[in-house]
Motif scaffolding. Structure first.
Motif, mmCIF file in Angstrom:
data_model
loop_
_atom_site.group_PDB
_atom_site.id
_atom_site.type_symbol
_atom_site.label_atom_id
_atom_site.label_comp_id
_atom_site.label_asym_id
_atom_site.label_seq_id
_atom_site.Cartn_x
_atom_site.Cartn_y
_atom_site.Cartn_z
ATOM 1 N N SER A 66 0.807 -1.216 0.000
ATOM 2 C CA SER A 66 0.000 0.000 0.000
ATOM 3 C C SER A 66 0.843 1.272 0.000
ATOM 4 O O SER A 66 0.339 2.354 -0.318
ATOM 5 C CB SER A 66 -0.948 0.011 1.197
ATOM 6 N N TRP A 70 -2.965 2.499 -3.551
ATOM 7 C CA TRP A 70 -3.887 1.367 -3.571
ATOM 8 C C TRP A 70 -3.948 0.666 -4.921
ATOM 9 O O TRP A 70 -4.087 -0.561 -4.993
ATOM 10 C CB TRP A 70 -5.285 1.813 -3.131
ATOM 11 N N ASP A 118 -9.236 1.141 3.697
ATOM 12 C CA ASP A 118 -8.308 2.184 4.134
ATOM 13 C C ASP A 118 -8.068 3.229 3.049
ATOM 14 O O ASP A 118 -7.606 4.338 3.340
ATOM 15 C CB ASP A 118 -6.962 1.568 4.544
ATOM 16 N N SER A 119 -8.381 2.849 1.804
ATOM 17 C CA SER A 119 -8.146 3.763 0.681
ATOM 18 C C SER A 119 -9.386 4.570 0.315
ATOM 19 O O SER A 119 -9.395 5.273 -0.701
ATOM 20 C CB SER A 119 -7.662 2.971 -0.545
#
Length: 205
Positions: A66, A70, A118-119
């Protein structure tokens, strides 16, 4: 159990998914089926272990990947999954029998979905994105072995056919004939880029 699963995977690699049965596996191991049933309730349970063994060979660290963003991380993960499944094209077909829920498959899914969340992808989109990506990879992986064997000759025949079409009936095909058929590795990479580009439009920023 490790030896049993490894032997089962070997049978599938050599003879195809349909060749895997408790009887065949017992014969290959030089034991009785009763021994196998002490480890696996049925063939489906055995298949689950064989499938998960394949996922165990996927090398992908979502956190490390990461750092490059992404898209690059998913590109790396998809390629790693493709490489692992393509090495066992016959066994990859077992994935159509059941959703992979073994520890290795779950861990890979967790890493990829966490990366998506998370992206900035909402949960539903993250789930759909991983499912679509996984099925895309699988679809190409099960075709690789064909192209390593008789598929090369078939591609050559197809190329000749494309170049010899009637220009009045198939002018567009003739125009792209020098580029056809597209090598499967190039198809995979091209389609993957389309998927990643499309996902970027769905991401919450």
């Amino acid at each position: 159990m490790e030896r049993i699963v490894a032997t089962a995977l070997q049978i599938v690699d050599e003879e195809g998914a349909d060749a895997l049965s408790m009887r065949t596996l017992a014969q290959r191991l030089g034991s009785g089926t009763a021994t196998l049933y002490r480890h696996f309730d049925n063939r489906a349970a055995l298949v689950a272990h064989v499938v998960d063994r394949m996922f165990g060979s996927v090398t992908f660290d979502g956190v490390e990947a990461s750092s490059a963003g992404w898209q690059q991380a998913l590109r790396t993960g998809a390629q790693a999954m493709f490489d692992a499944l393509a090495r066992h094209g016959n066994a990859a077909r077992l994935l159509v029998e059941q959703v992979p829920l073994g520890p290795n498959a779950m861990a890979l899914r967790e890493r990829c979905v966490a990366l998506l969340l998370d992206s900035g992808f909402p949960p539903r989109t993250a789930a759909q994105a991983y499912a679509t990506l996984a099925r895309y990879v699988l679809g190409f992986a099960v075709q690789v072995n064909r192209h390593e064997g008789t598929g090369r000759a078939e591609d050559a025949q197809a190329a000749a056919a494309f170049r010899s079409v009637d220009p009045d009936l198939f002018p567009a095909t003739l125009a792209v004939a020098p580029e056809m058929p597209v090598p499967i590795e190039e198809e995979f990479s091209f389609g993957l880029e389309l998927l990643l580009s499309g996902l970027d439009r769905l991401r919450e920023v």
